[in-house]
Design an enzyme around this catalytic site. Structure first.
Site, PDB file in Angstrom:
ATOM      1  N   ASP A 159    -102.706   4.814  12.289  1.00 37.28           N
ATOM      2  CA  ASP A 159    -103.169   4.694  13.795  1.00 37.28           C
ATOM      3  C   ASP A 159    -104.674   4.988  13.993  1.00 37.28           C
ATOM      4  O   ASP A 159    -105.337   4.084  14.703  1.00 37.28           O
ATOM      5  CB  ASP A 159    -102.046   5.163  14.678  1.00 37.28           C
ATOM      6  CG  ASP A 159    -100.697   5.066  14.300  1.00 37.28           C
ATOM      7  OD1 ASP A 159    -100.418   3.990  14.195  1.00 37.28           O
ATOM      8  OD2 ASP A 159    -100.158   6.026  14.173  1.00 37.28           O
ATOM      9  N   HIS A 187     -95.864   8.828  16.211  1.00 35.87           N
ATOM     10  CA  HIS A 187     -96.189   7.517  15.587  1.00 35.87           C
ATOM     11  C   HIS A 187     -95.241   6.597  15.975  1.00 35.87           C
ATOM     12  O   HIS A 187     -94.348   6.256  15.364  1.00 35.87           O
ATOM     13  CB  HIS A 187     -96.286   7.676  14.069  1.00 35.87           C
ATOM     14  CG  HIS A 187     -96.313   6.475  13.385  1.00 35.87           C
ATOM     15  ND1 HIS A 187     -97.274   5.522  13.205  1.00 35.87           N
ATOM     16  CD2 HIS A 187     -95.236   5.806  12.798  1.00 35.87           C
ATOM     17  CE1 HIS A 187     -96.937   4.514  12.791  1.00 35.87           C
ATOM     18  NE2 HIS A 187     -95.648   4.688  12.157  1.00 35.87           N
TER      19      HIS A 187
HETATM   20  P1  NAX Z   1     -89.480  -0.462   1.692  1.00 39.02           P
HETATM   21  O1  NAX Z   1     -88.144  -0.904   2.239  1.00 39.02           O
HETATM   22  O2  NAX Z   1     -90.150  -1.491   0.959  1.00 39.02           O
HETATM   23  O3  NAX Z   1     -89.384   0.797   0.569  1.00 39.02           O
HETATM   24  C1  NAX Z   1     -88.653   1.945   0.800  1.00 39.02           C
HETATM   25  C2  NAX Z   1     -88.051   2.578  -0.280  1.00 39.02           C
HETATM   26  O4  NAX Z   1     -87.428   3.894   0.037  1.00 39.02           O
HETATM   27  C3  NAX Z   1     -87.095   1.628  -1.162  1.00 39.02           C
HETATM   28  O5  NAX Z   1     -87.404   1.447  -2.636  1.00 39.02           O
HETATM   29  C4  NAX Z   1     -85.773   2.458  -1.093  1.00 39.02           C
HETATM   30  O6  NAX Z   1     -84.868   2.266  -2.193  1.00 39.02           O
HETATM   31  C5  NAX Z   1     -86.307   3.733  -0.730  1.00 39.02           C
HETATM   32  N1  NAX Z   1     -85.414   4.769  -0.343  1.00 39.02           N
HETATM   33  C6  NAX Z   1     -84.466   4.972   0.542  1.00 39.02           C
HETATM   34  N2  NAX Z   1     -83.927   6.008   0.698  1.00 39.02           N
HETATM   35  C7  NAX Z   1     -84.384   7.001  -0.348  1.00 39.02           C
HETATM   36  C8  NAX Z   1     -84.085   8.156  -0.395  1.00 39.02           C
HETATM   37  N3  NAX Z   1     -83.122   8.771   0.159  1.00 39.02           N
HETATM   38  N4  NAX Z   1     -84.940   8.680  -1.446  1.00 39.02           N
HETATM   39  C9  NAX Z   1     -85.806   7.906  -2.250  1.00 39.02           C
HETATM   40  N5  NAX Z   1     -86.120   6.864  -1.910  1.00 39.02           N
HETATM   41  C10 NAX Z   1     -85.200   6.062  -0.932  1.00 39.02           C
HETATM   42  O7  NAX Z   1     -90.303   0.334   2.759  1.00 39.02           O
HETATM   43  P2  NAX Z   1     -91.906   0.467   2.889  1.00 39.02           P
HETATM   44  O8  NAX Z   1     -92.365  -0.699   3.574  1.00 39.02           O
HETATM   45  O9  NAX Z   1     -92.357   1.016   1.638  1.00 39.02           O
HETATM   46  O10 NAX Z   1     -92.043   1.532   3.927  1.00 39.02           O
HETATM   47  C11 NAX Z   1     -91.534   2.853   3.855  1.00 39.02           C
HETATM   48  C12 NAX Z   1     -91.397   3.751   5.147  1.00 39.02           C
HETATM   49  O11 NAX Z   1     -92.918   3.471   5.882  1.00 39.02           O
HETATM   50  C13 NAX Z   1     -90.655   2.805   6.397  1.00 39.02           C
HETATM   51  O12 NAX Z   1     -89.951   3.921   6.907  1.00 39.02           O
HETATM   52  C14 NAX Z   1     -91.694   2.547   7.321  1.00 39.02           C
HETATM   53  O13 NAX Z   1     -91.025   2.433   8.277  1.00 39.02           O
HETATM   54  C15 NAX Z   1     -92.791   3.555   6.937  1.00 39.02           C
HETATM   55  N6  NAX Z   1     -93.876   3.368   7.633  1.00 39.02           N
HETATM   56  C16 NAX Z   1     -94.793   4.436   8.237  1.00 39.02           C
HETATM   57  C17 NAX Z   1     -96.171   3.991   8.697  1.00 39.02           C
HETATM   58  C18 NAX Z   1     -96.744   5.214   9.209  1.00 39.02           C
HETATM   59  O14 NAX Z   1     -98.182   5.053   9.656  1.00 39.02           O
HETATM   60  N7  NAX Z   1     -96.120   6.574   9.243  1.00 39.02           N
HETATM   61  C19 NAX Z   1     -96.686   2.811   8.717  1.00 39.02           C
HETATM   62  C20 NAX Z   1     -96.138   1.894   7.466  1.00 39.02           C
HETATM   63  C21 NAX Z   1     -94.714   1.852   7.491  1.00 39.02           C
HETATM   64  O15 NAX Z   1     -93.977   1.079   8.507  1.00 39.02           O
END
Ligand code: NAX
Length: 328
Positions: A159, A187
């Site tokens: 952000d 956030h």
């Molecule tokens: P993806 O869905 O591409 O990847 C997430 C991965 O996490 C998957 O491979 C899944 O298998 C794995 N996972 C799920 N549960 C798990 C667990 N218990 N232990 C280990 N791995 C696990 O999501 P992606 O685009 O990479 O985003 C990841 C996270 O970042 C999401 O929650 C998203 O909302 C968040 N974000 C946060 C941002 C921020 O500024 N704080 C911005 C970007 C993003 O939106």
């Protein structure tokens, strides 16, 4: 040479993980003199995909990468971790209420907090990226009572970077000319990007903009809703920019802010600026010697006060909800 630093990354097979891991391996997380050992955590169904990414990491022939290990058990993944990037989370799916989302993420961040408590290194630093990031960080922190609370942070650097880019574009300057921007609060769409203390080439940013209408009707909503705009355009959520911000967050935490500047990090509140103690809220922070401090003494005008309070109120509600669920 230095012993490798153990970096645990959760959600390693996801899209942010794919952008993040190569930057860590190339030395951009901790600097060009620090070897790293990656410890990847995934759910069992995604371990194979993580193995594929690990093959590519090997093929990158990164001199600083001392090895990559893959786990589906948090206790093992966080064992000896010096830095933990908690990226994997449960996304909101159709029909899911906020309570359901918090509960599902509690099922991830509670055991991860316990695992960090049980086995991470003494100097562990945690960054939570997975949403709802601030409250997920609070859940992990609450379940790691032996780790100093201030080691748990959540990411608002994306952000912050988005705000810098929008402001630079508006004023026709380089992002490098912008200092002392602040993201306050959660956030989420309630976050408050604050220009009133920011500086552009030494001048106050709000004065340089001199357009309250742009600030209220364009700048703030554009920054707050940028994630949705990226999804609309890309058909997928921000990944490389999120990974880049995670690199920036940890790099700044470890290596320090430059004189005359600060950054934004969501950190456990010490009560500064009227934010209830313990809540993980974004503040202006300076960093030095691997520690951060909340910038003190900023004057908050009525407009900013209202915006900060609204976002903090949302965090209080999230905390109360996870408290009711017994997660904190
Ligand atoms: P993806 O869905 O591409 O990847 C997430 C991965 O996490 C998957 O491979 C899944 O298998 C794995 N996972 C799920 N549960 C798990 C667990 N218990 N232990 C280990 N791995 C696990 O999501 P992606 O685009 O990479 O985003 C990841 C996270 O970042 C999401 O929650 C998203 O909302 C968040 N974000 C946060 C941002 C921020 O500024 N704080 C911005 C970007 C993003 O939106």
């Amino acid at each position: 040479t230095q012993a490798p630093v153990n970096v645990t990354v959760t959600g390693a097979a996801g899209q942010i993980g794919y952008a993040l891991l190569f930057r860590i391996a190339s030395g951009q997380l901790l600097g060009p003199d620090t070897p790293v050992k990656l410890r990847l955590l995934e759910i069992p169904q995604a371990v194979k995909a993580a193995e594929g990414t690990a093959m590519e990491l090997e093929d990158g022939a990164f001199p600083l990468l001392a090895g990559t290990d893959i786990f589906d058990d948090p206790k093992q993944a966080f064992s000896g971790a010096n830095v933990a990037l908690l990226v994997g989370a449960r996304p909101r799916t159709k029909g899911m209420e906020r309570g359901d989302l918090l509960e599902a993420n509690g099922g991830i961040f509670k055991p991860q907090g316990e695992a960090i408590n049980a086995g991470a290194a003494e100097d562990i630093k945690v960054l939570v990226v997975g949403n709802p990031a601030n409250t997920n960080a609070l859940i992990a922190q609450s379940n790691a009572p032996d780790v100093p609370a201030e080691r748990f942070t959540a990411m608002t650097r994306l952000d912050h970077n988005r705000a810098a880019a929008q402001l630079a574009k508006k004023l026709g300057v380089s992002v490098g000319d912008i200092k002392k921007l602040t993201i306050w609060g959660n956030h989420s769409a309630t976050q408050y990007p604050d220009l009133f203390h920011a500086e552009v080439a030494g001048k106050n940013a709000a004065e340089a903009v001199n357009d309250q209408k742009w600030l209220e009707d364009e700048f703030i909503p554009t920054v707050a809703k940028r994630g949705a705009a990226i999804i609309e355009a890309r058909g997928a959520s921000s990944a490389a920019s999120a990974a880049s911000a995670a690199i920036d967050h940890v790099y700044t935490w470890v290596n320090g802010t430059e004189a005359g500047n600060w950054t934004s990090m969501a950190v456990p509140s010490d009560g500064s600026y009227g934010v209830p103690e313990g809540i993980i809220s974004s503040f202006p922070v300076t960093t030095a010697n691997g520690k951060y401090e909340i910038v003190q003494g900023l004057e908050i005008d009525e407009f900013s006060r209202g915006k900060i309070d609204a976002s903090v109120q949302e965090l209080v509600e999230e905390r109360d909800a996870v408290r009711k669920l017994g997660l904190v």
